[in-house]
Design an enzyme around this catalytic site. Structure first.
Site, PDB file in Angstrom:
ATOM      1  N   ALA A  90      29.962  32.556 -28.012  1.00 55.78           N
ATOM      2  CA  ALA A  90      31.491  32.158 -27.271  1.00 55.78           C
ATOM      3  C   ALA A  90      31.367  32.263 -26.086  1.00 55.78           C
ATOM      4  O   ALA A  90      31.910  31.453 -25.081  1.00 55.78           O
ATOM      5  CB  ALA A  90      32.437  32.998 -28.182  1.00 55.78           C
ATOM      6  N   TYR A  91      30.813  33.449 -25.578  1.00 57.20           N
ATOM      7  CA  TYR A  91      30.806  33.779 -24.259  1.00 57.20           C
ATOM      8  C   TYR A  91      29.997  32.912 -23.445  1.00 57.20           C
ATOM      9  O   TYR A  91      30.409  32.183 -22.121  1.00 57.20           O
ATOM     10  CB  TYR A  91      30.492  35.182 -23.947  1.00 57.20           C
ATOM     11  CG  TYR A  91      30.209  35.607 -22.541  1.00 57.20           C
ATOM     12  CD1 TYR A  91      31.674  35.921 -21.547  1.00 57.20           C
ATOM     13  CD2 TYR A  91      29.240  35.937 -21.688  1.00 57.20           C
ATOM     14  CE1 TYR A  91      31.599  36.016 -20.383  1.00 57.20           C
ATOM     15  CE2 TYR A  91      29.112  36.372 -20.393  1.00 57.20           C
ATOM     16  CZ  TYR A  91      30.316  36.676 -19.519  1.00 57.20           C
ATOM     17  OH  TYR A  91      30.317  37.176 -18.564  1.00 57.20           O
ATOM     18  N   ALA A  92      28.647  32.633 -23.961  1.00 60.07           N
ATOM     19  CA  ALA A  92      27.726  31.697 -23.399  1.00 60.07           C
ATOM     20  C   ALA A  92      28.439  30.214 -23.284  1.00 60.07           C
ATOM     21  O   ALA A  92      28.166  29.422 -22.231  1.00 60.07           O
ATOM     22  CB  ALA A  92      26.426  31.637 -23.974  1.00 60.07           C
TER      23      ALA A  92
END
Length: 296
Positions: free
Chosen positions: A159-161
């Site tokens: 999700a962060y990437a």
């Protein structure tokens, strides 16, 4: 000094830094004020602004209430800065605000994924949209903060990437769209740096594990917790400091010819090189140990 390395004086120039309550944003806001910029430091709570004022020297730092996930606060922040600047325009917008949501994608609640993208992508774009008239008037520059995970997506940080990849793409499009107006766009890519975000990362990861069905979590619990421990050790070993990040942001704001990207730390340089040169299958093999089942 060559033409490409000449610096523009910060004196008399104004910048906005979002996410300045703590961590890298706080370090950048304080550093930029020290070297001569007039800084509007974006905070979410008045108490955060008071702490920043107590730490700053001189009278060049102004707390600015802004939560990038709230349209009303973005509009109010733009109005406040516009009222203070008048016709002089804005020199810089540093989009530093962000959150990091870890977790196996199969276990990640949709609400957590939305929060990740709303904060790190949609809120950033809305903030840029709000300040662009001032930036255009000042022929200023935008500095978008991503990370090494904007080039290589690790397991358990999908999700962060995704948010960082999106911010990299948006920066490229925006840089090309704004070129005729004289507004430049640079990306600063910090790697592993010891800040409070890593403690929040562990806590957010445990919440994902605690909230998912046991039948699913059992597949991931061991490797995911080991992944979090490995990340923590990497951060503790890192020699890249918040001060180095702040100096890099300052370079992006003062370079006579700003670069499109500024990596901060050897891990980011390695990730960028790997993304360009290595096939996906080789990167996958190198990361395989991180997802191998184990007790945890």
């Amino acid at each position: 000094m060559s033409k490409g390395t000449r610096r523009i004086s910060p004196t008399g120039r104004t910048v906005v830094v979002t996410g300045a309550s703590s961590g890298l944003g706080r370090e950048a806001a304080l550093h930029l004020a020290r070297i001569g910029f007039r800084v509007f430091a974006g905070v979410r709570a008045p108490a955060d602004g008071e702490r920043l004022l107590a730490e700053s020297s001189g009278d060049r730092l102004y707390p600015l209430r802004i939560d990038v996930t709230r349209s009303d606060q973005i509009r109010q922040a733009v109005d406040e800065v516009t009222g203070r600047l008048g016709d002089t325009g804005l020199w810089g917008l540093v989009n530093n605000a962000g959150v990091a949501q870890p977790g196996p994608l199969e276990c990640l609640p949709t609400a957590a994924l939305r929060r990740q993208l709303e904060t790190n992508v949609i809120g950033q774009v809305e903030t840029i949209q709000g300040f662009l008239p001032l930036l255009r008037a000042g022929r200023g520059r935008i500095v978008n903060v991503t990370s090494g995970l904007g080039r290589v997506a690790l397991p358990y940080l999908g999700a962060y990437a995704a948010a960082q990849f999106a911010k990299e793409a948006i920066s490229d499009s925006l840089r090309r769209e704004l070129r005729p107006s004289g507004v430049t766009v640079s990306v600063v890519q910090p790697g592993a740096i010891r800040t409070p975000i890593w403690e929040k990362l562990d806590q957010a990861g445990e919440e994902v594990i605690d909230g998912a069905p046991e039948s699913t979590v059992a597949l991931y619990r061991g490797p995911f917790r080991a992944f979090l421990r490995d990340n923590a050790r990497q951060v503790l070993r890192s020699r890249t400091t918040p001060a180095r990040y702040a100096r890099t942001v300052a370079r992006a704001l003062t370079a006579s010819r700003p670069k499109t990207r500024y990596p901060v730390g050897p891990d980011v340089r390695f990730a960028s090189l790997a993304a360009r040169l290595l096939p996906d299958t080789l990167i996958d093999r190198n990361l395989a140990a991180r997802v191998r089942p184990r007790e945890g």
